[in-house]
Motif scaffolding. Structure first.
Motif, PDB file in Angstrom:
ATOM      1  N   ASP A  26       6.998  40.411  42.514  1.00 11.69           N
ATOM      2  CA  ASP A  26       8.168  41.278  42.330  1.00 11.69           C
ATOM      3  C   ASP A  26       9.207  41.039  43.424  1.00 11.69           C
ATOM      4  OD1 ASP A  26       6.942  42.387  40.117  1.00 11.69           O
ATOM      5  OD2 ASP A  26       6.307  44.211  41.164  1.00 11.69           O
ATOM      6  N   ASP A  27       8.752  40.935  44.662  1.00 10.09           N
ATOM      7  CA  ASP A  27       9.655  40.733  45.794  1.00 10.09           C
ATOM      8  C   ASP A  27      10.362  39.384  45.699  1.00 10.09           C
ATOM      9  OD1 ASP A  27      10.969  41.165  48.187  1.00 10.09           O
ATOM     10  OD2 ASP A  27       9.178  41.020  49.435  1.00 10.09           O
ATOM     11  N   ARG A  29      10.940  37.594  42.923  1.00  8.00           N
ATOM     12  CA  ARG A  29      11.897  37.689  41.810  1.00  8.00           C
ATOM     13  C   ARG A  29      13.161  38.410  42.246  1.00  8.00           C
ATOM     14  NH1 ARG A  29       9.702  41.762  38.349  1.00  8.00           N
ATOM     15  NH2 ARG A  29      10.715  43.023  39.942  1.00  8.00           N
ATOM     16  N   ASP A  30      12.998  39.548  42.903  1.00 10.93           N
ATOM     17  CA  ASP A  30      14.151  40.349  43.325  1.00 10.93           C
ATOM     18  C   ASP A  30      14.983  39.640  44.389  1.00 10.93           C
ATOM     19  OD1 ASP A  30      13.195  42.225  41.539  1.00 10.93           O
ATOM     20  OD2 ASP A  30      12.349  43.538  43.090  1.00 10.93           O
ATOM     21  N   SER A  31      14.326  38.956  45.313  1.00  7.98           N
ATOM     22  CA  SER A  31      15.049  38.250  46.377  1.00  7.98           C
ATOM     23  C   SER A  31      15.865  37.088  45.822  1.00  7.98           C
ATOM     24  CB  SER A  31      14.067  37.734  47.437  1.00  7.98           C
ATOM     25  OG  SER A  31      13.444  38.806  48.087  1.00  7.98           O
ATOM     26  N   GLU A  34      18.814  38.594  43.913  1.00  2.00           N
ATOM     27  CA  GLU A  34      19.819  39.109  44.854  1.00  2.00           C
ATOM     28  C   GLU A  34      20.625  37.958  45.456  1.00  2.00           C
ATOM     29  OE1 GLU A  34      19.944  41.401  49.149  1.00  2.00           O
ATOM     30  OE2 GLU A  34      18.202  41.686  47.847  1.00  2.00           O
ATOM     31  N   THR A  61      22.480  42.799  38.069  1.00  6.59           N
ATOM     32  CA  THR A  61      21.177  42.152  37.966  1.00  6.59           C
ATOM     33  C   THR A  61      20.280  43.115  37.212  1.00  6.59           C
ATOM     34  OG1 THR A  61      21.461  40.990  40.058  1.00  6.59           O
ATOM     35  CG2 THR A  61      19.226  41.214  39.246  1.00  6.59           C
ATOM     36  N   GLU A  62      19.595  42.603  36.190  1.00  5.99           N
ATOM     37  CA  GLU A  62      18.688  43.449  35.427  1.00  5.99           C
ATOM     38  C   GLU A  62      17.389  42.715  35.157  1.00  5.99           C
ATOM     39  OE1 GLU A  62      20.113  44.433  31.513  1.00  5.99           O
ATOM     40  OE2 GLU A  62      20.498  42.358  31.011  1.00  5.99           O
ATOM     41  N   LEU A  63      16.327  43.487  35.013  1.00  8.95           N
ATOM     42  CA  LEU A  63      15.040  42.917  34.645  1.00  8.95           C
ATOM     43  C   LEU A  63      15.027  42.730  33.130  1.00  8.95           C
ATOM     44  CD1 LEU A  63      12.525  44.998  36.775  1.00  8.95           C
ATOM     45  CD2 LEU A  63      13.395  42.714  37.213  1.00  8.95           C
ATOM     46  N   ALA A  69      14.427  38.204  36.102  1.00  8.67           N
ATOM     47  CA  ALA A  69      15.646  38.966  36.361  1.00  8.67           C
ATOM     48  C   ALA A  69      16.829  38.117  35.907  1.00  8.67           C
ATOM     49  CB  ALA A  69      15.776  39.291  37.841  1.00  8.67           C
TER      50      ALA A  69
END
Length: 128
Positions: A26-27, A29-31, A34, A61-63, A69
């Motif tokens: 998750d981290d 993907r989000d990084s 971003e 940004t959306e999942l 993402a």
């Protein structure tokens, strides 16, 4: 006859490793997302000649799945024209587009793995 007792302990057996791995995914993907969003916005800030701020404010940004993402412009009608893929771009008009999304995609593909590897370092202690 003798008995042998085997004990399984540690992060693999008590679930901590699986939790750390899920948090890492998750981290990462989000990084990466971003990074992509910030790079696209930076390109827009540098390239747009007469920015109103509206288009940049629509970047999100959306999942789209648990592991995916997506960074996008919320479907702003003139987004394809700004990118350079609209029906009103060159050769119909002289404006070729800014290519901010294509450039961002290429950079995210190039830097995604190093970003994920950097994020992994924060999660490794939970896997040990």
């Amino acid at each position: 006859m003798s008995d042998v007792e085997v004990n399984f302990e540690g992060p693999i057996f008590d679930g901590r490793a699986a939790q750390a791995m899920a948090a890492y995914c998750d981290d990462a993907r989000d990084s990466i997302a971003e990074f992509g969003e910030q790079h696209a916005l930076n390109l827009m800030g540098l390239a747009f000649r007469h920015p109103t701020g509206y288009y940049e404010s629509r970047v999100r940004t959306e999942l789209v799945a648990a592991d995916t993402a997506r960074v996008h412009d919320s479907g702003v009608v003139y987004g394809p024209w700004l990118e350079g893929v609209g029906s009103r771009n060159s050769p119909v008009t002289r404006f070729p587009g800014y290519f901010h999304w294509r450039r961002t995609k290429a950079l995210v593909q190039a830097r995604g793995r190093p970003i994920a590897e950097q994020v992994l370092q924060r999660h490794l202690p939970g896997m040990r």
